[in-house]
Design a protein around this motif. Sequence first.
Motif, PDB file in Angstrom:
ATOM      1  N   THR A 148       0.833  -1.206   0.000  1.00  0.00           N
ATOM      2  CA  THR A 148       0.000   0.000   0.000  1.00  0.00           C
ATOM      3  C   THR A 148       0.864   1.251   0.000  1.00  0.00           C
ATOM      4  OG1 THR A 148      -0.245  -0.083   2.410  1.00  0.00           O
ATOM      5  CG2 THR A 148      -2.004  -1.065   1.095  1.00  0.00           C
ATOM      6  N   TYR A 149       1.999   1.215   0.698  1.00  0.00           N
ATOM      7  CA  TYR A 149       2.907   2.366   0.699  1.00  0.00           C
ATOM      8  C   TYR A 149       3.437   2.625  -0.705  1.00  0.00           C
ATOM      9  CZ  TYR A 149       6.796   5.444   1.725  1.00  0.00           C
ATOM     10  OH  TYR A 149       7.665   6.503   1.737  1.00  0.00           O
ATOM     11  N   ARG A 150       3.819   1.578  -1.410  1.00  0.00           N
ATOM     12  CA  ARG A 150       4.340   1.752  -2.775  1.00  0.00           C
ATOM     13  C   ARG A 150       3.253   2.247  -3.735  1.00  0.00           C
ATOM     14  NH1 ARG A 150       7.664  -3.609  -2.104  1.00  0.00           N
ATOM     15  NH2 ARG A 150       9.528  -2.750  -1.157  1.00  0.00           N
ATOM     16  N   LEU A 151       2.025   1.761  -3.556  1.00  0.00           N
ATOM     17  CA  LEU A 151       0.926   2.216  -4.407  1.00  0.00           C
ATOM     18  C   LEU A 151       0.609   3.687  -4.151  1.00  0.00           C
ATOM     19  CD1 LEU A 151      -1.441  -0.861  -4.231  1.00  0.00           C
ATOM     20  CD2 LEU A 151      -0.281  -0.008  -6.255  1.00  0.00           C
ATOM     21  N   ILE A 152       0.588   4.094  -2.895  1.00  0.00           N
ATOM     22  CA  ILE A 152       0.324   5.497  -2.558  1.00  0.00           C
ATOM     23  C   ILE A 152       1.440   6.387  -3.095  1.00  0.00           C
ATOM     24  CG2 ILE A 152       0.162   7.132  -0.623  1.00  0.00           C
ATOM     25  CD1 ILE A 152      -2.377   5.523  -1.077  1.00  0.00           C
ATOM     26  N   LYS A 153       2.668   5.924  -2.989  1.00  0.00           N
ATOM     27  CA  LYS A 153       3.803   6.678  -3.513  1.00  0.00           C
ATOM     28  C   LYS A 153       3.672   6.870  -5.029  1.00  0.00           C
ATOM     29  CE  LYS A 153       8.822   6.530  -3.135  1.00  0.00           C
ATOM     30  NZ  LYS A 153       9.964   5.740  -2.686  1.00  0.00           N
ATOM     31  N   LEU A 154       3.209   5.831  -5.724  1.00  0.00           N
ATOM     32  CA  LEU A 154       3.000   5.906  -7.164  1.00  0.00           C
ATOM     33  C   LEU A 154       1.851   6.864  -7.502  1.00  0.00           C
ATOM     34  CD1 LEU A 154       4.006   4.676  -9.857  1.00  0.00           C
ATOM     35  CD2 LEU A 154       2.183   3.025  -9.622  1.00  0.00           C
ATOM     36  N   LEU A 155       0.771   6.830  -6.719  1.00  0.00           N
ATOM     37  CA  LEU A 155      -0.345   7.746  -6.947  1.00  0.00           C
ATOM     38  C   LEU A 155       0.096   9.201  -6.761  1.00  0.00           C
ATOM     39  CD1 LEU A 155      -3.352   5.973  -5.192  1.00  0.00           C
ATOM     40  CD2 LEU A 155      -2.944   6.223  -7.631  1.00  0.00           C
ATOM     41  N   LYS A 156       0.967   9.452  -5.814  1.00  0.00           N
ATOM     42  CA  LYS A 156       1.497  10.798  -5.595  1.00  0.00           C
ATOM     43  C   LYS A 156       2.356  11.242  -6.773  1.00  0.00           C
ATOM     44  CE  LYS A 156       3.227  14.458  -3.503  1.00  0.00           C
ATOM     45  NZ  LYS A 156       2.918  15.633  -4.231  1.00  0.00           N
ATOM     46  N   SER A 157       3.223  10.339  -7.256  1.00  0.00           N
ATOM     47  CA  SER A 157       4.101  10.716  -8.373  1.00  0.00           C
ATOM     48  C   SER A 157       3.316  10.934  -9.668  1.00  0.00           C
ATOM     49  CB  SER A 157       5.188   9.662  -8.577  1.00  0.00           C
ATOM     50  OG  SER A 157       4.628   8.467  -9.054  1.00  0.00           O
ATOM     51  N   GLU A 158       2.168  10.270  -9.808  1.00  0.00           N
ATOM     52  CA  GLU A 158       1.335  10.445 -10.998  1.00  0.00           C
ATOM     53  C   GLU A 158       0.366  11.625 -10.874  1.00  0.00           C
ATOM     54  OE1 GLU A 158       1.362   8.757 -13.989  1.00  0.00           O
ATOM     55  OE2 GLU A 158       3.199   7.829 -13.244  1.00  0.00           O
ATOM     56  N   GLY A 159       0.295  12.243  -9.684  1.00  0.00           N
ATOM     57  CA  GLY A 159      -0.526  13.435  -9.501  1.00  0.00           C
ATOM     58  C   GLY A 159      -1.976  13.183  -9.136  1.00  0.00           C
ATOM     59  N   PHE A 160      -2.322  11.971  -8.697  1.00  0.00           N
ATOM     60  CA  PHE A 160      -3.704  11.670  -8.351  1.00  0.00           C
ATOM     61  C   PHE A 160      -4.059  12.065  -6.917  1.00  0.00           C
ATOM     62  CE2 PHE A 160      -3.285   8.677 -11.934  1.00  0.00           C
ATOM     63  CZ  PHE A 160      -4.388   9.076 -12.665  1.00  0.00           C
ATOM     64  N   ILE A 161      -3.066  12.161  -6.038  1.00  0.00           N
ATOM     65  CA  ILE A 161      -3.311  12.600  -4.668  1.00  0.00           C
ATOM     66  C   ILE A 161      -2.396  13.788  -4.366  1.00  0.00           C
ATOM     67  CG2 ILE A 161      -4.091  10.358  -3.826  1.00  0.00           C
ATOM     68  CD1 ILE A 161      -1.316   9.984  -2.568  1.00  0.00           C
ATOM     69  N   LYS A 162      -2.791  14.564  -3.348  1.00  0.00           N
ATOM     70  CA  LYS A 162      -2.026  15.763  -2.997  1.00  0.00           C
ATOM     71  C   LYS A 162      -0.766  15.410  -2.225  1.00  0.00           C
ATOM     72  CE  LYS A 162      -4.572  19.140  -1.600  1.00  0.00           C
ATOM     73  NZ  LYS A 162      -5.374  20.056  -0.803  1.00  0.00           N
ATOM     74  N   GLN A 163      -0.906  14.637  -1.157  1.00  0.00           N
ATOM     75  CA  GLN A 163       0.208  14.328  -0.280  1.00  0.00           C
ATOM     76  C   GLN A 163      -0.133  13.093   0.535  1.00  0.00           C
ATOM     77  OE1 GLN A 163       2.989  15.895  -0.567  1.00  0.00           O
ATOM     78  NE2 GLN A 163       4.058  14.924   1.099  1.00  0.00           N
ATOM     79  N   TYR A 164       0.879  12.514   1.180  1.00  0.00           N
ATOM     80  CA  TYR A 164       0.661  11.409   2.105  1.00  0.00           C
ATOM     81  C   TYR A 164       1.702  11.495   3.205  1.00  0.00           C
ATOM     82  CZ  TYR A 164       4.651   9.154  -0.138  1.00  0.00           C
ATOM     83  OH  TYR A 164       5.902   8.876  -0.618  1.00  0.00           O
ATOM     84  N   GLU A 165       1.375  10.909   4.342  1.00  0.00           N
ATOM     85  CA  GLU A 165       2.338  10.835   5.440  1.00  0.00           C
ATOM     86  C   GLU A 165       2.094   9.558   6.233  1.00  0.00           C
ATOM     87  OE1 GLU A 165       2.031  13.901   8.407  1.00  0.00           O
ATOM     88  OE2 GLU A 165      -0.134  14.015   8.171  1.00  0.00           O
ATOM     89  N   THR A 166       3.175   8.976   6.739  1.00  0.00           N
ATOM     90  CA  THR A 166       3.061   7.774   7.558  1.00  0.00           C
ATOM     91  C   THR A 166       3.099   8.181   9.021  1.00  0.00           C
ATOM     92  OG1 THR A 166       5.442   7.439   7.471  1.00  0.00           O
ATOM     93  CG2 THR A 166       4.124   6.286   5.833  1.00  0.00           C
ATOM     94  N   VAL A 167       2.241   7.536   9.815  1.00  0.00           N
ATOM     95  CA  VAL A 167       2.106   7.868  11.227  1.00  0.00           C
ATOM     96  C   VAL A 167       2.079   6.569  12.029  1.00  0.00           C
ATOM     97  CG1 VAL A 167       0.572   8.918  12.945  1.00  0.00           C
ATOM     98  CG2 VAL A 167       0.806   9.960  10.694  1.00  0.00           C
ATOM     99  N   LEU A 168       2.786   6.562  13.143  1.00  0.00           N
ATOM    100  CA  LEU A 168       2.756   5.434  14.069  1.00  0.00           C
ATOM    101  C   LEU A 168       1.788   5.791  15.184  1.00  0.00           C
ATOM    102  CD1 LEU A 168       4.008   2.677  14.741  1.00  0.00           C
ATOM    103  CD2 LEU A 168       5.698   3.888  16.096  1.00  0.00           C
ATOM    104  N   LYS A 169       0.690   5.039  15.293  1.00  0.00           N
ATOM    105  CA  LYS A 169      -0.342   5.334  16.279  1.00  0.00           C
ATOM    106  C   LYS A 169      -0.768   4.036  16.952  1.00  0.00           C
ATOM    107  CE  LYS A 169      -4.665   7.874  16.611  1.00  0.00           C
ATOM    108  NZ  LYS A 169      -5.709   8.568  15.874  1.00  0.00           N
ATOM    109  N   ASP A 170      -0.694   3.998  18.272  1.00  0.00           N
ATOM    110  CA  ASP A 170      -1.074   2.823  19.062  1.00  0.00           C
ATOM    111  C   ASP A 170      -0.322   1.576  18.619  1.00  0.00           C
ATOM    112  OD1 ASP A 170      -2.883   4.416  20.433  1.00  0.00           O
ATOM    113  OD2 ASP A 170      -4.515   3.969  19.040  1.00  0.00           O
TER     114      ASP A 170
END
Length: 132
Positions: free
Chosen positions: A32-54
Amino acid sequence: MKTDTISDMLTRIRNGNMVGHKVVKIDSTRITYRLIKLLKSEGFIKQYETVLKDGRKYIFVYLKYSDKTNRPLLRGLKRVSKPGLRVYVNKNQLPTVLGGQGIAILSTSRGILTNVQAKADGVGGELLCYIW
């Protein structure tokens, strides 16, 4: 337990777009991280960030909307290869999505690639999804 993290990710993004959310929370895995990274590079999403929670890793995906009409830039997402039915294509069968306006994402021996990158590299692989 989710058996198909890619379908879950696509569904969360699709639902977030339909109701106008600015941010969508997705469970973080390598694929999923690689897919989101690809969506960002192709311009389909604005930004993403990874968060460690619980003690778990999540990816917060910031969705992209047009400035004038406030419509989502992501019009559609479709899962092709599923756990019950895998779909593979060779380098001569790479699909074109909406006459080149969308992308097909493949899992290849060279990593996660779009159909354009796979054609340039001359490789085929598992056809994961279509995005337009």
